[in-house]
Every structure is written in structure tokens, then in C-alpha cells.
Design an enzyme around this catalytic site. Structure first.
Site, PDB file in Angstrom:
ATOM      1  N   HIS A  94      28.638  29.754   6.119  1.00 56.34           N
ATOM      2  CA  HIS A  94      27.963  28.590   6.713  1.00 56.34           C
ATOM      3  C   HIS A  94      27.028  29.082   7.820  1.00 56.34           C
ATOM      4  O   HIS A  94      27.321  30.076   8.492  1.00 56.34           O
ATOM      5  CB  HIS A  94      28.994  27.612   7.283  1.00 56.34           C
ATOM      6  CG  HIS A  94      28.372  26.323   7.709  1.00 56.34           C
ATOM      7  ND1 HIS A  94      27.781  26.163   8.935  1.00 56.34           N
ATOM      8  CD2 HIS A  94      28.197  25.160   7.045  1.00 56.34           C
ATOM      9  CE1 HIS A  94      27.291  24.925   9.014  1.00 56.34           C
ATOM     10  NE2 HIS A  94      27.523  24.302   7.873  1.00 56.34           N
ATOM     11  N   GLU A 165      21.615  25.062   2.017  1.00 59.69           N
ATOM     12  CA  GLU A 165      21.544  24.313   3.271  1.00 59.69           C
ATOM     13  C   GLU A 165      20.473  24.920   4.166  1.00 59.69           C
ATOM     14  O   GLU A 165      20.739  25.927   4.854  1.00 59.69           O
ATOM     15  CB  GLU A 165      22.879  24.417   4.019  1.00 59.69           C
ATOM     16  CG  GLU A 165      24.063  23.839   3.290  1.00 59.69           C
ATOM     17  CD  GLU A 165      25.122  23.391   4.287  1.00 59.69           C
ATOM     18  OE1 GLU A 165      25.357  22.190   4.358  1.00 59.69           O
ATOM     19  OE2 GLU A 165      25.665  24.238   5.002  1.00 59.69           O
TER      20      GLU A 165
HETATM   21  P1  PGA Z   1      25.041  17.859   8.437  1.00 61.16           P
HETATM   22  O1  PGA Z   1      25.824  19.224   8.242  1.00 61.16           O
HETATM   23  O2  PGA Z   1      25.338  16.990   7.232  1.00 61.16           O
HETATM   24  O3  PGA Z   1      25.582  17.280   9.703  1.00 61.16           O
HETATM   25  O4  PGA Z   1      23.581  18.193   8.519  1.00 61.16           O
HETATM   26  C1  PGA Z   1      25.831  19.872   7.008  1.00 61.16           C
HETATM   27  C2  PGA Z   1      26.542  21.186   7.127  1.00 61.16           C
HETATM   28  O5  PGA Z   1      26.405  21.887   8.126  1.00 61.16           O
HETATM   29  O6  PGA Z   1      27.297  21.566   6.265  1.00 61.16           O
END
Ligand code: PGA
Length: 247
Positions: A94, A165
Site C-alpha cells: 500500500h 491506486e
Molecule cells: P481512499 O483510500 O478510498 O480513502 O482514497 C484508498 C486506499 O488507500 O486504499
């Protein structure tokens, strides 16, 4: 069937996590088609949330693991232990962990340990704002995927999910267009094919809300969503799960 991963980060305590997990199980009872749901509580809540989820179809994910299985690592948690307390999967790489200094090599070690422990893997990749500006999105994602996966064999029994992401979209209320997401997802699938890895789900994460969930989840290139901020309260989380269940 779509997949929703709820990443509760450091936002909920044990009691709150248990209550939310119970709420999700209750909410799912009203749905005809239940998507794959993973809940990722903070470490101290894993035991109790694991008891709540029991043998239900909702799975529990750990938010990270250490890159060694055991040893003198103060404050770290082993893949063995998250497995022992009932996690079925783990989020690896992450952006919060990468920002804290986790390297591609460590990400690769964590993946090998998750495989060894029989944990499903949710591997996060994504470019920073600066890399996006510089037009380096695909290069960054390519390097992260290769760094993480080139040295490991993923057996058929391990479910692998890649969450794209973009770092600039996480917790910011900004998100890429679905066309940009589809381009990156296509590149991710090509790179996985190059690595001879098949059967992978490709998720999108970064400021997913009940309002934009349909746009992402209804696209054929998006197998699901990794949701942070909108996953820590029952109403928005269930709205997103409901959207997924209707697709
Ligand atoms: P968010 O986070 O939906 O608050 O943007 C996503 C993540 O970090 O997995």
C-alpha cells in the site's frame, strides 16, 4: 462477481471494527448477489473481527505483514500470526507502507511469505502526482509489478488481486477518469501475461465513494474496488457493496 476491499487503515478501534463487521454481515443478508468482500481492520481488531466473520463469506485481510516470517522485529507482525488469527488475505505494498520506506524487494518477500502462508494477496501499485505529471504512470506501475512478482511463483491456490491506486487519488477526493483507469488496467494485464501470471483480479482504489463507484465498477476492466475513507461507515460502505452486487 465484483470484489470490494474495505481498508479501515488506522481509523477504527476494536469495538467499532466489530460493530462495522456485524453491520456488513447484516447488510449482505438483504442482497441477492453478494460480491466478494474483504474487510481490513487494524491489527488489534483482527482477532475479534475474525470471530464475527467466522465462516461467513466475508473475508478478513491484514493491512500489511512484515517481510520476514519471524525474528527480532519490534513492532512488526508476521504473516504467520495474521493467518493464525483468521486473516485470509493481506494488503501488500500500500502507498502508506511504501511511503514509510518499504522497498520493492521487501514487497517481493512479503508476497512470497503470503504465498507460503496461504494468504490471498492484494498488491497495491500506483504512481505519485509527480510521476503522473511526468507521464511516467505506466513505467512506475511496470516497475512495481516486476519488482513485486518477477521473483515469485504464484500457485493456482493463491488468489492474486492487483489494486491500481494512484497515490495522488488516495484520500484526496480526486480520481482518474475511467479511461485512464482502463488504460492502466490493460497495461497491468499485459505485464502480468509477460510474467506468466494469470487468473488475477485488477481493482481500482483511490477516493472511491458511493457517488463514483458505479462508474468504476461497471467498467469491464475493473474487477472491483479498494475503498478507504468511504468504508469506515456502514451506510457508504453498503451503498458501494450494493452497487457491486448489481453488476
Ligand atoms: P481512499 O483510500 O478510498 O480513502 O482514497 C484508498 C486506499 O488507500 O486504499
Amino acid at each position: 462477481m465484483k470484489t470490494i476491499v474495505a481498508n479501515w487503515k488506522m481509523r477504527l478501534g476494536v469495538r467499532e471494527s466489530v460493530a462495522l463487521a456485524r453491520g456488513v454481515l447484516r447488510g449482505l443478508r438483504g442482497l441477492d448477489d453478494v460480491p466478494n468482500v474483504y474487510l481490513a481492520p487494524t491489527f488489534p481488531a483482527l482477532v475479534e473481527v475474525g470471530k464475527v466473520l467466522g465462516r461467513s463469506r466475508v473475508r478478513m485481510a491484514a493491512q500489511t505483514i512484515h517481510h520476514e516470517l519471524d525474528g527480532p522485529y519490534t513492532g512488526e507482525v508476521s504473516a504467520k500470526v495474521v493467518k493464525e488469527v483468521g486473516a485470509k488475505s493481506v494488503i501488500i505494498g500500500h502507498s502508506s507502507r511504501r511511503a514509510a520506506g518499504v522497498t520493492d524487494g521487501e514487497v517481493a518477500n512479503k508476497i512470497a511469505l503470503a504465498v507460503e502462508q496461504g494468504l490471498d494477496i492484494i498488491l497495491c501499485v500506483g504512481e505519485s502526482a509527480a510521476s503522473k505529471e511526468a507521464g511516467e504512470t505506466l513505467g512506475v506501475v511496470h516497475d512495481q509489478l516486476h519488482g513485486a512478482l518477477a521473483s515469485v511463483t504464484i500457485p493456482r491456490s493463491t488468489k492474486l488481486m492487483i489494486a491500481y491506486e494512484p497515490v495522488w487519488a488516495i484520500g484526496t477526493g480526486k480520481w482518474p477518469t475511467i479511461h485512464d483507469v482502463a488504460d492502466v488496467h490493460a497495461a497491468i494485464r499485459d505485464q502480468l501475461a509477460e510474467l506468466d501470471i494469470s487468473d488475477v483480479l485488477v481493482l481500482y482504489g483511490g477516493s472511491v465513494t458511493p457517488e463514483n463507484a458505479y462508474e468504476f465498477l461497471s467498467h469491464s476492466s475493473v474487477d472491483g474496488a479498494l475503498v478507504g475513507g468511504a468504508s469506515v461507515r456502514i451506510a457508504p460502505l453498503m451503498e458501494i457493496i450494493q452497487t457491486a452486487s448489481e453488476l
